[in-house]
Scaffold this motif. Structure first.
Motif, mmCIF file in Angstrom:
data_model
loop_
_atom_site.group_PDB
_atom_site.id
_atom_site.type_symbol
_atom_site.label_atom_id
_atom_site.label_comp_id
_atom_site.label_asym_id
_atom_site.label_seq_id
_atom_site.Cartn_x
_atom_site.Cartn_y
_atom_site.Cartn_z
ATOM 1 N N GLN A 94 14.916 -6.437 -10.370
ATOM 2 C CA GLN A 94 14.177 -6.480 -9.102
ATOM 3 C C GLN A 94 13.060 -5.432 -9.148
ATOM 4 O O GLN A 94 12.918 -4.643 -8.212
ATOM 5 C CB GLN A 94 15.112 -6.159 -7.936
ATOM 6 N N ALA A 95 12.306 -5.431 -10.229
ATOM 7 C CA ALA A 95 11.367 -4.329 -10.478
ATOM 8 C C ALA A 95 10.335 -4.163 -9.378
ATOM 9 O O ALA A 95 9.852 -3.059 -9.128
ATOM 10 C CB ALA A 95 10.671 -4.543 -11.813
ATOM 11 N N LYS A 96 9.960 -5.259 -8.680
ATOM 12 C CA LYS A 96 8.904 -5.160 -7.674
ATOM 13 C C LYS A 96 9.434 -4.620 -6.338
ATOM 14 O O LYS A 96 8.678 -4.341 -5.424
ATOM 15 C CB LYS A 96 8.286 -6.545 -7.436
ATOM 16 N N CYS A 97 10.754 -4.531 -6.221
ATOM 17 C CA CYS A 97 11.355 -4.111 -4.948
ATOM 18 C C CYS A 97 10.989 -2.660 -4.621
ATOM 19 O O CYS A 97 11.073 -1.791 -5.494
ATOM 20 C CB CYS A 97 12.876 -4.203 -5.075
ATOM 21 N N SER A 98 10.617 -2.382 -3.341
ATOM 22 C CA SER A 98 10.273 -0.996 -2.974
ATOM 23 C C SER A 98 11.541 -0.142 -2.937
ATOM 24 O O SER A 98 12.576 -0.584 -2.452
ATOM 25 C CB SER A 98 9.635 -0.945 -1.594
ATOM 26 N N CYS A 99 11.398 1.054 -3.438
ATOM 27 C CA CYS A 99 12.550 1.971 -3.428
ATOM 28 C C CYS A 99 12.298 3.138 -2.478
ATOM 29 O O CYS A 99 13.130 3.490 -1.668
ATOM 30 C CB CYS A 99 12.788 2.470 -4.840
ATOM 31 N N LEU A 158 10.658 3.467 -10.945
ATOM 32 C CA LEU A 158 11.684 4.518 -10.973
ATOM 33 C C LEU A 158 12.454 4.438 -12.290
ATOM 34 O O LEU A 158 12.704 5.458 -12.930
ATOM 35 C CB LEU A 158 12.642 4.353 -9.780
ATOM 36 N N TRP A 159 12.783 3.218 -12.700
ATOM 37 C CA TRP A 159 13.549 3.039 -13.951
ATOM 38 C C TRP A 159 12.715 3.474 -15.142
ATOM 39 O O TRP A 159 13.162 4.277 -15.975
ATOM 40 C CB TRP A 159 13.981 1.567 -14.056
ATOM 41 N N SER A 160 11.445 3.025 -15.213
ATOM 42 C CA SER A 160 10.661 3.344 -16.423
ATOM 43 C C SER A 160 10.343 4.840 -16.487
ATOM 44 O O SER A 160 10.421 5.456 -17.546
ATOM 45 C CB SER A 160 9.377 2.523 -16.458
ATOM 46 N N ARG A 161 10.007 5.446 -15.322
ATOM 47 C CA ARG A 161 9.661 6.880 -15.368
ATOM 48 C C ARG A 161 10.893 7.740 -15.620
ATOM 49 O O ARG A 161 10.820 8.764 -16.298
ATOM 50 C CB ARG A 161 8.981 7.292 -14.054
ATOM 51 N N SER A 162 12.030 7.320 -15.080
ATOM 52 C CA SER A 162 13.252 8.082 -15.342
ATOM 53 C C SER A 162 13.617 8.016 -16.825
ATOM 54 O O SER A 162 14.086 8.990 -17.409
ATOM 55 C CB SER A 162 14.429 7.534 -14.517
ATOM 56 N N LEU A 163 13.416 6.821 -17.426
ATOM 57 C CA LEU A 163 13.689 6.661 -18.861
ATOM 58 C C LEU A 163 12.825 7.605 -19.685
ATOM 59 O O LEU A 163 13.294 8.285 -20.597
ATOM 60 C CB LEU A 163 13.381 5.223 -19.297
ATOM 61 N N PHE A 183 10.765 14.181 -7.162
ATOM 62 C CA PHE A 183 12.150 14.662 -7.148
ATOM 63 C C PHE A 183 13.104 13.544 -7.585
ATOM 64 O O PHE A 183 14.000 13.742 -8.400
ATOM 65 C CB PHE A 183 12.520 15.153 -5.743
ATOM 66 N N MET A 184 12.850 12.352 -7.054
ATOM 67 C CA MET A 184 13.761 11.239 -7.345
ATOM 68 C C MET A 184 13.724 10.874 -8.826
ATOM 69 O O MET A 184 14.754 10.645 -9.464
ATOM 70 C CB MET A 184 13.359 10.039 -6.495
ATOM 71 N N VAL A 185 12.508 10.859 -9.368
ATOM 72 C CA VAL A 185 12.366 10.547 -10.798
ATOM 73 C C VAL A 185 13.110 11.598 -11.624
ATOM 74 O O VAL A 185 13.851 11.274 -12.551
ATOM 75 C CB VAL A 185 10.873 10.492 -11.187
ATOM 76 N N ALA A 186 12.925 12.874 -11.265
ATOM 77 C CA ALA A 186 13.567 13.948 -12.022
ATOM 78 C C ALA A 186 15.094 13.814 -11.937
ATOM 79 O O ALA A 186 15.810 13.982 -12.920
ATOM 80 C CB ALA A 186 13.127 15.300 -11.474
ATOM 81 N N GLY A 232 0.833 11.573 7.904
ATOM 82 C CA GLY A 232 1.898 10.648 8.277
ATOM 83 C C GLY A 232 1.611 9.210 7.839
ATOM 84 O O GLY A 232 2.320 8.284 8.180
ATOM 85 N N LYS A 233 0.536 8.981 7.037
ATOM 86 C CA LYS A 233 0.227 7.632 6.539
ATOM 87 C C LYS A 233 0.933 7.437 5.191
ATOM 88 O O LYS A 233 0.960 8.356 4.372
ATOM 89 C CB LYS A 233 -1.293 7.477 6.330
ATOM 90 N N PRO A 234 1.460 6.214 4.937
ATOM 91 C CA PRO A 234 2.095 5.957 3.627
ATOM 92 C C PRO A 234 1.061 6.137 2.524
ATOM 93 O O PRO A 234 -0.051 5.623 2.619
ATOM 94 C CB PRO A 234 2.541 4.488 3.719
ATOM 95 N N VAL A 235 1.429 6.879 1.479
ATOM 96 C CA VAL A 235 0.443 7.196 0.442
ATOM 97 C C VAL A 235 0.883 6.614 -0.905
ATOM 98 O O VAL A 235 0.063 6.300 -1.745
ATOM 99 C CB VAL A 235 0.207 8.720 0.375
ATOM 100 N N TYR A 236 2.180 6.430 -1.094
ATOM 101 C CA TYR A 236 2.636 5.924 -2.395
ATOM 102 C C TYR A 236 4.010 5.293 -2.201
ATOM 103 O O TYR A 236 4.867 5.863 -1.515
ATOM 104 C CB TYR A 236 2.738 7.084 -3.395
ATOM 105 N N THR A 237 4.199 4.130 -2.802
ATOM 106 C CA THR A 237 5.529 3.521 -2.767
ATOM 107 C C THR A 237 6.036 3.375 -4.188
ATOM 108 O O THR A 237 5.350 2.808 -5.055
ATOM 109 C CB THR A 237 5.496 2.150 -2.065
ATOM 110 N N LEU A 238 7.197 3.924 -4.423
ATOM 111 C CA LEU A 238 7.818 3.866 -5.758
ATOM 112 C C LEU A 238 8.693 2.617 -5.774
ATOM 113 O O LEU A 238 9.551 2.444 -4.902
ATOM 114 C CB LEU A 238 8.677 5.128 -5.933
#
Length: 1520
Positions: free
Chosen positions: A350-355, A374-379, A415-418, A363-369
């Protein structure tokens, strides 16, 4: 808040349009945040309200009236804010957790109750106070007369003392005016400036008689008596500058002193006590506690009074609880078994799913992982961590290692990636806060965590790394207590892509630590960081609306902020929310925020059943959470508990007093698959009864497992097996302690009432720190407390916990407001929690240590408080109110008669305590003494026999000899002075002559000149030219008291005595004849005077004692002869010897050594005036070294000067070649208990330059006999003993081992001189006491003085002090002289010079100086020693009593901001070590405590200056 002008009533506010109400709320927020000044606030506010003024006007005048009648007790009108939901916000960061309208009302009601019990507290005195009120006539209540402010009244104010007591129901209007009266910075008047009272102590006593005081007395109320006013009846006469000797000996031992200070119960009009002290006494007259239970006070052991449990206290009555189970946890098939596999599945399928969505600062959304990213950067990160740090053979990280994650909370993506990168690399992530400075609060604890986890690597982002504090060469600073870390940046561009064939090792679910569930359940998280919330408080509500979020996780603070700002958004909808999880729902004060938020946002679609408080803890994770309810079903009930019941750990529905109730909401049921039980918070984990509060324990697989590396603590927390009342375990399932206090209510609902770490256990009752903070905030804190920042903790003082409240003070808060707030907080806490506050401190805004999110770091605050580095700007201590466990005051038992004591000692085989020096009669002497009975004859004989033998050498500061005197020179000089006395002075034999000279040979010559002429010399210290007002009156007084016919002096001093400056201090027209001896005619007397008998008077010895008594004693020729002979024998002085003397030569043994001994024994005296040491500290020691002197004499002030001044210069002394190995005896001349600590540090310090520790010793003398003990050259070394301080207070001696608690080290005061006998006597019965028993030291010796020389020739006193007999057991009827010192004699195992066992004499202290408090006898030096140890900035300390108050004066050598740190430290140490409550703490500049030439503190002089407001103190604290 009265000065806010027109404060609309709640009704008026409700009538305003909603947008105006919202704007008002916004204004309140700005004001409390400090974004707008009070003035700006008022301006904008009146502008907002002006269009509606007709509506508000009428209600207004009523409110104003009400305000006037109420004085500062905050009324509902004042606290009500612009709408039902908008509460006035008393500041940002912390207080929303404690917001409760009900509680605020309860506090106001409790304070109103105190109204009837008004009491004026003395406000502390500060230097440079701009708050000096105008005097009474400017503060007259409007209904009696109009105010008049004239210049004279302002001038008079400092001299007036006053007392005012008034119910002050209608006082505020004129009080406010009095405050704005005069403002001046004279500190003499500022002492009288704050909060004084009118009326007499009689009327105060009536007030107390009608005051009903419960178990704990309420702290006295100070809120309304803020005016200083005065009654003309008590104007004291212009201040007369008495000489330091307010009293002349002759009124001694309290017999006649009462005429000056009659302090039996009140304070006489003539005394100089300030109004403040009188107020304090009045405050303390109130009954403080219920009568204590009678109990036996063991002779050797004082027992702390243990308050008995209250028989009416509530006790638990329910049955023992059984552990409560949550619903079973279902098993789901086809779901990833562990976190890493979940990430792998969602990241690949489900790679396209927002995490995770991150917001920018607006307070504006600036980036959605996405899950794919998340999987590729964590790897990539996992691969980099395992393969790219270090080398292939030596990787930096191995699986199982621990790694620190350092990311700011506004960067959740990194933080989440780390985090997941670490999990995939099989290393354990340890997230920590970003360190901001080298000395962050709690930084050391984080350092300890990193060290104990063995962390050497920290992951962070590039931006964060740039922001860390750096050293000058760009390296990251070494944080306090941290191990050395290697920093790794985890931004994508620095990571290596793993090769195709590389795969992380993903294990099936085990018991390894792992969490974060959004990934597990494939949720989309929107992170709203704290920094965004600060700028846009509504951002989280907007995100819920925009994303139609089902769940929101918030804190009470977020609810509160959203309410404050909700007018920005009309169209938000919260209807999508299924759960609004309130994460700090375990805080009992959350219920208010939840209710207010619901009532405001229900119209925006928020469903009541969606609010889900939950309870969490670091150990047990989620303890309980309320599930979303069924729409339309009734909402869960509330528990309204009695605070009194809670303090005893019992659940009672509040019925009696609605003011002290706590409303709590449930936090739902036990977590699925878990179990819960409630155990007693202290002792073994015993299950509570169903109506008992205890610590919540949880057994579930979702909690923590252990504390890393702390096995012992882990066992107590994570492996708890509950036991039943019999102590046997209930089941074998281990539970985890959650650290939360609470109970399981009906329907298995969980209720939390507080936290373990905020638990204050005071006198057997439990109080919650959060509850006390809430009470403090409910007391009109907006004017005083900065952003609602209040910390509450307890410190252990005198066998109980004591509550300390510390708050940050707004920069614009006035002294008056702050003091008023403090005193009201004391009352509120007392009323609502029935507990006394020990210390309440205000510190400047933004100075308390902060936690990373801006809260107060409590443990660090407590540490700063205890070490004296909190730097408060206002402090109020209330030890009198809350210390209720002091031992009972001692009742003096009728004494046992002297005969019985004697018999008792004989039966017990104890010898009577007596000792003697060698017998003078047995010692052979050359014929010199047989031939000459008078010192003048000995000088004449020496002038003939050895005319050129030098007797005296005088040195200056450079160490060069400025003057010498051989036998003949001295004789010739004395002859000339004698002839001048006859010619110019026309004196007759027997006339008294005052010798006024600086220390030197001229003084000696004048002394012998007087003897030659048959006059009686009186040596007097010359006045200090720079300080005539303080020193000249003493000279004048001695001149008057000694009835001197003439003054001999130098030309310089003669001019000074007649100068204009002198005329300002004394009457210079009535000096007797003044003769200067600088230029004498070469003329000699035809015949030198020879006294008819040796009993004739030789000289008068005048001295001011430490108690301020001026005493002159008469020394006869035979006494002088005997004294010189005893010293000669003891020190083995011969004409070939040289001794160095660094002493003042005006009285006592110092005078004898300087003027008499060399002439008698023929040795050479090297004279070093002590004041020369101030210009050259090396002078004394270098002289001793230069002349290779074996015997030297000094005073304690000289020894202290060398110890302090040369402490770090020992190497310099070595390079100058100074060696003290020649010194055989270094003797301190003293009339006090030996200062062992000073002697020891002196010996240790100069041991390196050859000083033998055996050389240093001390003498003992008193007014009746100037030399009783002197170590001398032969005989055993001085011995030391440890005595129990507690027994000394009971007038007993109990010897203890070294290191025993409360022990005091005493040293023997040298050996008893030849011809001297000493006996220890009970001062009341005058019967002798046994060996090692405390009593007064009596002395019999041929060199005892022959009596007092006083204006009042009181025969009884002479007889009592100089010629008194033992009342029993002395067949010889010896005549003894009373020294006025307490001490004891102890037979040692050592052998004296006579071959018998040596009897050691130990001096404990002067009877005159002792303080009688609580029926016990205290020596000031013991209390002073304790106080001097507590803080590095205390230079000196002195104590005295006024009526029954203990006053402690400390000299501050640090910065003035440390002044208030000393107040609690002084109070604590005196309470802990001496069981006394300090009444007043005075902080002064260095050098204010007067010290005489012998280095003794002049405590009575200090007392007089304090009471006459002459000390110019930095701060005076009056303890309640």
């Amino acid at each position: 808040m009265a000065e806010r002008g027109l404060e609309p009533s709640p009704a008026a506010v409700a009538a305003l349009p909603p947008e105006v109400r919202a704007q008002l709320a916004e204004l309140e927020l700005e004001l409390s945040e400090g974004d707008i000044t009070q003035k700006g606030y008022e301006k904008k506010r009146s502008k907002l309200l002006s269009p509606y003024s007709p509506q508000t006007q009428e209600t207004d005048s009523a409110v104003q009236k009400e305000l006037r009648n109420q004085t500062p007790a905050p009324s509902a009108a004042q606290t009500s804010a612009p709408s039902k939901y908008h509460r006035t916000r008393s500041g940002g960061a912390r207080d929303e957790r404690y917001r409760s309208d009900i509680h605020t009302e309860a506090v106001q009601a409790a304070l109103a109750k105190h109204k009837e019990q008004k009491m004026a507290l003395p406000m502390p005195t500060k230097r440079r106070s701009t708050f000096v009120q105008s005097p009474a006539d400017a503060c007259t209540p409007p209904d009696t007369s109009s105010a008049s402010e004239d210049e004279g009244s302002l001038r008079r104010q400092a001299a007036l003392s006053a007392a005012l007591q008034q119910s002050l129901q209608n006082a505020e209007s004129w009080i406010n005016r009095s405050i704005q009266g005069s403002s001046t910075s004279s500190s003499a008047s500022s002492t009288l400036s704050h909060g004084e009272v009118k009326g007499t102590s009689g009327s105060l006593a009536d007030v107390f008689a009608n005051t009903r005081i419960e178990n704990f007395s309420a702290p006295p109320d100070v809120t309304t008596t803020t005016s200083s006013s005065s009654s003309s009846s008590s104007i004291r006469p212009a201040n007369i500058d008495l000489p330091p000797s307010g009293i002349v000996k002759g009124m001694h031992k309290g017999s006649n002193r009462s005429s000056l200070m009659d302090t039996a119960d009140g304070v006489p009009v003539s005394s100089r006590v300030s109004t403040k002290i009188q107020q304090l006494l009045n405050t303390l007259k109130r009954p403080k506690r219920p009568p204590l239970k009678e109990f036996f006070v063991d002779d050797s052991e004082e027992i702390v009074e243990v308050p008995q449990p209250d028989p009416n206290q509530p006790k638990p009555e329910g049955r023992q609880m059984t552990p409560v189970k949550g619903e079973p946890l279902g098993v789901i098939c086809n779901w990833p078994p562990a976190l890493e596999s979940a990430l792998q599945r969602w990241g690949t399928t489900q790679a396209k799913c927002s995490c995770l969505t991150a917001l920018d600062m607006t307070g504006k959304p600036v980036y959605t992982l996405t899950y794919g990213k998340l999987w590729s950067r964590s790897l990539k990160l996992a691969y980099t961590l395992l393969n790219k740090l270090g080398t292939k053979n030596e990787p930096v990280l191995k699986p199982g290692d621990r790694v620190a994650l350092v990311y700011p909370n506004n960067d959740p993506v990194m933080f989440m990636v780390a985090f997941y990168g670490c999990l995939l690399a099989e290393v354990i992530p340890v997230p920590i806060e970003v360190p901001l400075t080298r000395k962050d609060a709690g930084g050391q604890q984080i350092g300890f965590l990193l060290g104990s986890c063995g962390i050497a690597l920290a992951l962070t982002s590039e931006v964060c790394l740039k922001g860390l504090p750096k050293t000058q060469n760009g390296e990251i600073v070494q944080f306090k207590g941290w191990p050395r870390l290697k920093w790794v940046v985890t931004d994508s561009k620095y990571l290596s892509k793993p090769p195709k064939d590389w795969q992380p090792h993903i294990s099936p679910a085990g018991t390894e630590p792992a969490y974060i569930e959004n990934v597990m359940n494939k949720m989309h998280t929107i992170s709203v960081p704290y920094s965004v919330m600060k700028t846009c408080p509504l951002s989280w509500v907007q995100r819920v609306h925009a994303h139609k979020a089902k769940v929101a996780l918030v804190k009470c603070r977020d609810l509160h902020w959203a309410m404050m700002a909700h007018r920005d958004q009309r169209d938000v909808s919260l209807s999508s929310l299924r759960m609004l999880i309130v994460t700090d729902g375990a805080n009992p004060w959350s219920v208010s925020s939840c209710d207010a938020f619901l009532s405001l946002f229900q119209s925006h679609g928020l469903k009541p059943e969606a609010i889900c408080p939950c309870a969490t803890s670091a150990e047990a994770m989620t303890v309980a959470i309320r599930r979303p309810g069924v729409p339309g079903a009734p909402l869960p009930g509330r528990a309204i508990l009695s605070m009194n019941g809670l303090s005893y750990g019992v659940i009672r529905v509040n019925t009696e007093d609605k003011n002290s109730a706590l409303t709590v909401q449930d936090v739902g049921h036990v977590m699925p698959g878990g179990m819960m039980c409630i155990v007693k918070p202290d002792g073994p984990p015993q299950l509570c009864k169903t109506d008992e509060i205890g610590e919540i324990c949880v057994s579930s697989r979702t909690g923590g497992m252990m504390y890393f590396g702390l096995a012992g603590v882990t066992k107590n927390t994570f492996e708890v097996i509950p036991v039943n009342s019999a102590g046997s375990p209930v089941g074998d399932v281990p539970f985890i302690r959650s650290g939360l206090l609470g109970f399981v209510g009906p329907g298995s609902l969980v209720f939390v009432v507080g936290k373990m770490d905020g638990l204050l256990m005071v006198s057997g009752r439990r109080h919650n720190a959060d509850d006390i903070v809430a009470t403090g905030l409910a007391v009109e804190s907006i004017k005083t407390v900065y952003r609602g920042r209040i910390a509450v903790f307890s410190v252990s003082v005198f066998y109980d916990e004591r509550i300390v409240v510390v708050a940050e003070q707004r920069p614009d808060a006035s002294e008056e407001d702050s003091f008023q707030w403090m005193s009201r907080v004391l009352q509120a806490i007392d009323s609502i929690h029935q507990v006394g506050v020990y210390c309440l401190a205000l510190v400047p805004a933004n100075t308390l240590p902060k936690t990373p999110l801006g809260g107060i770091h409590i443990s660090q605050t407590k540490q700063l408080f205890l070490e004296g580095s909190l730097h408060p700007c206002n402090i109020l201590m209330c030890p009198h109110t809350c210390v209720t466990n002091l031992p009972k005051p001692r009742q003096k038992q009728p004494g046992v008669g002297p005969a019985s004591v004697m018999v008792g000692n004989l039966v017990a085989g104890k010898r009577i305590a007596q000792a003697a020096g060698r017998d003078l009669g047995q010692i052979e002497e050359n014929d010199l003494v047989r031939k000459h009975q008078f010192l003048a004859e000995i000088l004449q004989w020496r002038a003939q026999a050895t005319p050129d033998h030098v007797l005296f050498m005088l040195l200056n500061a450079k160490g060069t000899t400025v003057c010498t005197a051989s036998c003949l020179q001295l004789h010739k000089r004395a002859e000339r002075i004698a002839s001048v006395l006859g010619d110019k002075g026309h004196l007759n034999a027997g006339d008294n002559v005052v010798l006024l000279y600086p220390p030197g040979i001229e003084l000696i010559a004048a002394f012998y000149g007087c003897l030659y002429a048959g006059c009686i010399p009186v040596t007097v210290r010359p006045p200090h030219a720079q300080n005539l007002t303080a020193t000249l009156p003493t000279v004048r007084m001695i001149v008057d008291v000694s009835k001197a016919a003439c003054i001999l002096t130098s030309q310089t001093l003669m001019r000074l005595l007649r100068s204009r400056e002198a005329a300002a201090a004394v009457d210079v027209k009535t000096w007797p004849t003044i003769i200067d001896t600088d230029d004498l005619p070469r003329k000699r007397l035809p015949q030198l005077y020879k006294p008819p008998t040796p009993e004739m008077l030789a000289y008068l010895d005048f001295s001011v004692s430490t108690t301020g008594m001026l005493t002159g004693v008469k020394m006869s020729h035979s006494a002088v002869n005997a004294l010189c002979r005893a010293i000669k024998l003891q020190c083995e002085l011969y004409s070939s010897r040289q001794i160095a003397i660094c002493l003042d030569p005006y009285c006592g043994l110092g005078f004898a050594l300087w003027c008499l001994c060399s002439v008698y024994s023929g040795h050479q005296s090297v004279l070093i005036p002590p004041m020369e040491l101030e210009n050259n500290l090396f002078l004394w020691l270098s002289t001793v070294n230069q002349y290779k002197i074996r015997d030297t004499f000094c005073s304690y002030s000289v020894m202290e000067l060398c110890t302090k001044g040369l402490g770090n210069q020992v190497e310099v002394l070595k390079t100058r070649g100074i060696n003290l190995s020649c010194v055989r005896t270094c003797v301190v001349v003293a009339e006090e208990r030996p200062r062992v600590a000073l002697q020891q540090s002196f010996s240790k310090l100069f041991k390196d330059i050859g000083l033998s520790p055996r050389a240093v010793s001390t003498t003992f003398g008193s007014r009746v006999n100037v030399a009783i003990c002197l170590q001398g050259t032969s005989g055993p070394d001085p011995t030391t003993v440890y005595v129990d301080l507690k027994s000394l207070r009971h007038d007993r001696v109990r010897l203890v081992e070294r290191g025993a608690p409360q022990s005091l080290l005493l040293s023997e005061s040298g050996k008893i001189l030849p011809g001297v006998k000493v006996v220890i006597v009970n001062p009341e019965t005058k019967g002798p006491v046994g060996d090692s028993h405390l009593g007064e030291i009596w002395v019999n010796s041929p060199h005892t003085a022959s009596g007092y020389y006083t204006i009042y020739d009181s025969e009884t006193l002479q007889a009592d002090h100089f010629n008194t007999r033992l009342s029993f057991g002395d067949a010889a009827q010896t005549l003894w002289a009373r020294t006025g010192y307490l001490g004891f004699v102890r037979r040692t195992e050592l052998t004296a010079a006579t071959g018998e066992r040596h009897d050691a004499l130990y001096v404990v202290g002067a009877l005159d100086e002792t303080l009688e408090l609580r029926g016990l006898r205290y020596h000031p030096i013991d209390i002073e020693t304790s106080v001097s140890r507590i803080h590095r900035s205390i230079a000196e300390c002195a104590v005295f009593t006024w009526t029954n108050l203990l006053v402690v004066v400390v000299e501050l050598c640090g910065s003035e901001q440390e002044a208030l740190d000393l107040v609690p430290l002084v109070t604590n140490v005196v309470l802990e070590e001496h069981y006394l409550i300090v009444g007043v703490v005075v902080v002064v500049d260095p050098g204010v405590i007067p010290i005489n030439s012998r280095g003794e503190k002049q405590r009575m002089h200090l007392r007089d200056s304090f009471l006459a407001d002459q000390l110019d103190p930095i701060y005076v604290a009056y303890n309640m």
